[in-house]
Design an enzyme around this catalytic site. Sequence first.
Site, mmCIF file in Angstrom:
data_model
loop_
_atom_site.group_PDB
_atom_site.id
_atom_site.type_symbol
_atom_site.label_atom_id
_atom_site.label_comp_id
_atom_site.label_asym_id
_atom_site.label_seq_id
_atom_site.Cartn_x
_atom_site.Cartn_y
_atom_site.Cartn_z
ATOM 1 N N GLY A 118 -5.018 -6.176 5.711
ATOM 2 C CA GLY A 118 -6.224 -5.190 5.826
ATOM 3 C C GLY A 118 -7.195 -5.681 6.827
ATOM 4 N N GLY A 151 -0.158 -3.259 5.324
ATOM 5 C CA GLY A 151 -0.089 -4.523 5.895
ATOM 6 C C GLY A 151 -1.376 -5.144 5.519
ATOM 7 N N THR A 198 0.943 -1.028 0.046
ATOM 8 C CA THR A 198 -0.063 0.065 0.059
ATOM 9 C C THR A 198 0.938 1.215 -0.235
ATOM 10 O OG1 THR A 198 -1.970 -1.195 1.267
ATOM 11 C CG2 THR A 198 -1.533 1.150 1.693
ATOM 12 N N VAL A 241 -13.195 -4.629 0.003
ATOM 13 C CA VAL A 241 -12.840 -3.409 0.427
ATOM 14 C C VAL A 241 -11.866 -3.515 1.624
ATOM 15 C CG1 VAL A 241 -13.327 -1.145 1.524
ATOM 16 C CG2 VAL A 241 -14.708 -2.120 -0.481
HETATM 17 N N1 GLY Z 1 -3.596 -2.890 3.558
HETATM 18 C C1 GLY Z 1 -4.260 -2.853 2.297
HETATM 19 C C2 GLY Z 1 -5.294 -3.790 2.260
HETATM 20 O O1 GLY Z 1 -5.301 -4.973 2.766
HETATM 21 O O2 GLY Z 1 -5.976 -3.803 1.268
#
Ligand code: GLY
Length: 310
Positions: free
Chosen positions: A221, A219, A167, A196
């Site tokens: 999500g 990391g 990210t 999402v």
């Molecule tokens: N941290 C980014 C995601 O898991 O979408």
Amino acid sequence: MLPVVVVHGGAGQIPKDRAELSMSGVCSAVRAGYGVLLGGGSSMDAVVEAVSLMENNPAFNAGCGSVLNMKGEVEMDALVMDGRTLASGAVSAVRNVANPIQLARLVMDKTSHACLTAEGASQFARSVGIPEVSQESLITEYARMRWRKNLAPDANPVECQMGKMGTVGAVAVDGEGNVACATSTGGMLNKMEGRVGDTPCIGCGGYADNKVGAVSTTGQGEAIMKVTLARLILFHMEQGQSAEAASDLGLAYMQSRVSGLGGVVTVDPAGRWAARFSSQQMVWAAAQGDALHWGLWTGEHFTQNIGETS
Ligand code: GLY
């Protein structure tokens, strides 16, 4: 108080052949963001500039270079938050825009909503004159290769793990002590269509409050969402912890409570900053005063004069 910009280019295990690209990418992004501050721009202007550069850089999992979902398509999430007012804007599962972070800022500036998703986000983009770009223009050969590799029945779990993280994000403090954060991602490799992640969720992918500081996260999500990592770190700062100690406490809690790994960049309103991670690696850079700092591997931290070019 010294203005500062700190950026990350994703936590995880960064393949050797991508390390150089990632390092130079975060250094360019932090210089650009810091240049905005030096030119009189706000912390919000600075973080959007830094993240836009990383979205445009195919080395990162955001904008062009985003990982692909199960169908081999790009769906992106992004968030901005302004510490002066707690205003925020986000987009989720958005397609066909080059810079989701700029769209997120427009959601904040031009709508009464905090987040627009999928086709609604695209419609809003068209209504404010953001040009539509093709899926193909966002997909790199590298992203397609990894997508194919991870679909294979004998996919290497290490490669799969790399695809789960990454990210880009930035935090900044400007000359007036205003803090801001921006975070943008293509999400998880081979994610379900419509998934999402943490990035567009306030308190998860980022948070900014002039009374405490600002955080941008990277990391796993689903783990970040369970512990609302960005807000958790600011809670520790409210309790008197430094940006660094609070970041470590938040990351340690996520690891012990939900076995989640990740990384963060954090600032307080006085310009003290931290770049911390529990994953194997996180690529990051910071600019403050005359110094450019950057790092990739645990324990390694480099500093040079910001005027130097290499
Ligand atoms: N941290 C980014 C995601 O898991 O979408």
